[in-house]
Write a protein that holds these residues in place. Sequence first.
Motif, mmCIF file in Angstrom:
data_model
loop_
_atom_site.group_PDB
_atom_site.id
_atom_site.type_symbol
_atom_site.label_atom_id
_atom_site.label_comp_id
_atom_site.label_asym_id
_atom_site.label_seq_id
_atom_site.Cartn_x
_atom_site.Cartn_y
_atom_site.Cartn_z
ATOM 1 N N ARG A 286 0.850 -1.190 0.000
ATOM 2 C CA ARG A 286 0.000 0.000 0.000
ATOM 3 C C ARG A 286 0.879 1.231 0.000
ATOM 4 O O ARG A 286 2.046 1.191 0.385
ATOM 5 C CB ARG A 286 -0.934 0.000 1.203
ATOM 6 C CG ARG A 286 -0.197 -0.094 2.534
ATOM 7 C CD ARG A 286 -1.150 -0.002 3.698
ATOM 8 N NE ARG A 286 -0.431 0.139 4.934
ATOM 9 C CZ ARG A 286 -0.012 -0.875 5.664
ATOM 10 N NH1 ARG A 286 -0.220 -2.108 5.280
ATOM 11 N NH2 ARG A 286 0.640 -0.648 6.783
ATOM 12 N N ALA B 292 2.482 6.604 3.764
ATOM 13 C CA ALA B 292 2.115 7.996 4.036
ATOM 14 C C ALA B 292 3.345 8.894 4.120
ATOM 15 O O ALA B 292 3.232 10.113 4.072
ATOM 16 C CB ALA B 292 1.317 8.072 5.338
ATOM 17 N N LYS C 83 7.903 13.100 1.616
ATOM 18 C CA LYS C 83 7.974 14.036 2.733
ATOM 19 C C LYS C 83 9.408 14.039 3.241
ATOM 20 O O LYS C 83 10.146 13.068 3.060
ATOM 21 C CB LYS C 83 7.042 13.597 3.865
ATOM 22 C CG LYS C 83 5.571 13.771 3.563
ATOM 23 C CD LYS C 83 4.770 13.415 4.805
ATOM 24 C CE LYS C 83 3.291 13.287 4.507
ATOM 25 N NZ LYS C 83 2.597 12.573 5.584
ATOM 26 N N ASP D 246 7.202 7.894 13.611
ATOM 27 C CA ASP D 246 7.013 9.061 12.742
ATOM 28 C C ASP D 246 7.159 8.697 11.266
ATOM 29 O O ASP D 246 6.555 9.324 10.403
ATOM 30 C CB ASP D 246 8.022 10.163 13.100
ATOM 31 C CG ASP D 246 7.634 10.869 14.394
ATOM 32 O OD1 ASP D 246 6.458 10.753 14.792
ATOM 33 O OD2 ASP D 246 8.500 11.522 15.005
ATOM 34 N N GLY E 10 6.260 5.855 10.021
ATOM 35 C CA GLY E 10 5.230 4.891 9.634
ATOM 36 C C GLY E 10 5.756 3.488 9.502
ATOM 37 O O GLY E 10 5.275 2.714 8.677
#
Lengths: 190, 152
Positions: free
Chosen positions: A31, A34, A38, A145, A147
């Motif tokens: 998947r 997130a 970043k 942090d 993930g």
Amino acid sequence: MRKLFFYVPLALFLLLTVFLLSGLFSDPRERESASLNKALPEFALADLMQPQHIWTPEQLHGETFLLNVWGTWCPTCNAELGYLTELRKQGVKIVGLYYELPRDPTFDAPFSLKALQQDVAQKLQQNGDPYQFNILDLERRLSLDLGVSGAPETFLIDSNGIVRAHHIGDINPQIWRAKLAPLYQQWSQP
Amino acid sequence: MKYLIATVLLLLSGALHAQELLQFDNDSQRDLYRSLTAELRCPQCQNQNIADSNAIVAVDMRQKTYELVRQGQERQQVLDYMINRYGDFVHYQPPLNRYTLWLWLAPVLMLTLLLGTAIYRRSRQPQHNADTKSELNTELDQLIKRYRSKKP
């Protein structure tokens, strides 16, 4: 009209069958992460072997590298050390993020850095040492942090400290060739 | 008697020393923590919430949820904190977006289709019945006529 009443449900049924069948072969762990695209989260964590040195994200800028989340307690991590060492010899920069297990104050012995250093040194001597250095994430704050859901996991960080890939599971020759090598090539070009 | 008193005291001491492992400032914080750990999903052992799972990451997420709730953060703030790190995957109530829209639309569409088909078929049926009825009637009439004509 009668034909329509026969073929429309049949088509719908076949569509549903194909959809459910494809679900049998899909990987639920695959998947979108997130943390992609970043910057690395803020952290100030000690080096595993030289605990007086504190690593911050800024010190990691300047070069594309792999951030490999691992622990000596994790058999898959130990198994991938060999191939990662090969990658290091090919010039891939790999930094370890040491994922320490939580301790139960009632049952477990208190944390000892010395014991952990010995354990790590022994494992790296046995299986190969792919790491430039290891960052000790004792409380697993940085891992949370980022993930991270377990070990091993690997992040591709570009020279500006931006996360460009997040791979869950071990790195083997197939995975490296198919998934990570192209991204590594792409992001390590100046 | 001595043993009885000792037993009662023993039982009582257990009750007196019963203490919650996690301490909260008030009941609403405790309820918030309970509901959050029930609806946040463990990224490691999928199909368990973080309250049920003992995976390392679930332990850490419970701890983090506890800290954030104790800091007085709202429900949505804690959810956002987790979703920022683990994605929508981590919440058992998916948000409404273009990927999940079908979850809500599909049942409505199926129901509409079914109702439409039923109404369509029903609207045709009585007509069909009337046709066969009149056909039967004429057939019967003919039979009766034939029967009568045979009799002198």
